[in-house]
Design an enzyme around this catalytic site. Structure first.
Site, PDB file in Angstrom:
ATOM      1  N   LEU A   1       0.887  -1.154  -0.020  1.00  0.00           N
ATOM      2  CA  LEU A   1       0.135   0.280   0.005  1.00  0.00           C
ATOM      3  C   LEU A   1       0.931   1.316   0.146  1.00  0.00           C
ATOM      4  O   LEU A   1       2.117   1.131   0.368  1.00  0.00           O
ATOM      5  CB  LEU A   1      -0.932   0.091   1.214  1.00  0.00           C
ATOM      6  CG  LEU A   1      -2.037  -0.979   1.541  1.00  0.00           C
ATOM      7  CD1 LEU A   1      -2.623  -0.902   2.611  1.00  0.00           C
ATOM      8  CD2 LEU A   1      -2.782  -0.884   0.213  1.00  0.00           C
ATOM      9  N   ASP A   2       0.400   2.255  -0.673  1.00  0.00           N
ATOM     10  CA  ASP A   2       1.231   3.563  -0.545  1.00  0.00           C
ATOM     11  C   ASP A   2       1.380   3.915   0.667  1.00  0.00           C
ATOM     12  O   ASP A   2       0.521   3.651   1.664  1.00  0.00           O
ATOM     13  CB  ASP A   2       0.413   4.612  -1.234  1.00  0.00           C
ATOM     14  CG  ASP A   2       0.257   4.477  -2.912  1.00  0.00           C
ATOM     15  OD1 ASP A   2       1.005   3.618  -3.511  1.00  0.00           O
ATOM     16  OD2 ASP A   2      -0.617   4.952  -3.539  1.00  0.00           O
ATOM     17  N   MET A   3       2.317   4.632   1.076  1.00  0.00           N
ATOM     18  CA  MET A   3       2.919   5.092   2.509  1.00  0.00           C
ATOM     19  C   MET A   3       1.510   5.742   3.148  1.00  0.00           C
ATOM     20  O   MET A   3       1.283   5.635   4.271  1.00  0.00           O
ATOM     21  CB  MET A   3       4.080   5.975   2.595  1.00  0.00           C
ATOM     22  CG  MET A   3       4.503   6.350   3.982  1.00  0.00           C
ATOM     23  SD  MET A   3       6.060   7.198   4.197  1.00  0.00           S
ATOM     24  CE  MET A   3       5.409   8.843   3.514  1.00  0.00           C
TER      25      MET A   3
ATOM     26  N   THR B   1      -1.566   5.265   2.313  1.00  0.00           N
ATOM     27  CA  THR B   1      -2.768   4.886   2.408  1.00  0.00           C
ATOM     28  C   THR B   1      -2.824   3.993   3.570  1.00  0.00           C
ATOM     29  O   THR B   1      -1.685   3.138   3.813  1.00  0.00           O
ATOM     30  CB  THR B   1      -2.946   3.940   1.095  1.00  0.00           C
ATOM     31  OG1 THR B   1      -2.853   4.760  -0.072  1.00  0.00           O
ATOM     32  CG2 THR B   1      -4.281   3.430   1.123  1.00  0.00           C
TER      33      THR B   1
END
Length: 199
Positions: free
Chosen positions: A40-42, A44
């Site tokens: 997951l994106d940082m 998110t």
């Protein structure tokens, strides 16, 4: 399966490995083997899965590759998307002007499909549930921004400054896959954070 908080990297960053989901789990539980299956994106938050054996890694990677994994997200976006429910299908490539970002291309890149539906509207924002049928980096963020409704708190794809200091309003709410050992279909849910409540 873990619930990642917003602001915590999944894996190694330019600053190193400490403080990442992988590093914290690896050191806290002292696993002899641990592998990130997806990221997951940082900024998110939400549910993500790691594997503790090579066999589990292989099987979960197969399920992701063959699109057997179901992923639903919650997101707060600017404005009111029209139509309120839709499917967005594009090809994504690196932004030639900024390699940190992605943009849609009519024919080149990786096929990306997002299905969204409106859950609630209030003031100048909308709460959406988004199912991603492909798992591309920044997929939801690009698709909603290019529709003119960027994710609130998005410092890359928003056309307005983040004056409110809001976190990225993107949360991985549900992850469904088959157990690598038994084949049983399993669903894991991460409750929607309180800050996503439109009330």
């Amino acid at each position: 399966v873990v619930i990642k908080p917003s602001g915590m990297p999944s894996d190694e960053t330019k600053q190193g490995v400490e403080g990442t989901v992988f590093h914290v789990l690896k050191t806290h539980f002292n696993y002899s083997y641990l592998q990130l299956v997806h990221r997951l994106d940082m900024d998110t938050s939400g549910v993500m899965v790691l594997s503790k054996t090579p066999a589990a890694t292989k099987e979960l990677n197969r399920q992701f590759r063959e699109r057997l994994v179901e992923k639903q997200y919650f997101t707060l976006v600017q404005g009111y998307p029209e139509p309120p429910d839709d499917i967005i299908e594009t090809y994504l490539i690196r932004d030639p002007e900024d390699p940190r970002k992605f943009v849609s291309h009519p024919s080149e890149g990786k096929k990306s499909i997002s299905r969204y539906r409106t859950l609630e509207r209030q003031d100048d924002r909308t709460l959406l549930e988004v199912e991603i049928l492909t798992g591309r980096t920044h997929q939801i963020r690009v698709h909603m921004s290019e529709r003119g409704h960027p994710v609130i708190g998005d410092r890359y794809y928003s056309n307005t400054s983040n004056s409110s200091g809001s976190r990225l309003m993107l949360h991985a709410g549900t992850l469904t896959f088959n157990c690598p050992r038994t084949g049983e279909r399993m669903t894991f849910r991460s409750p929607m954070p309180a800050e996503f409540n439109c009330d």
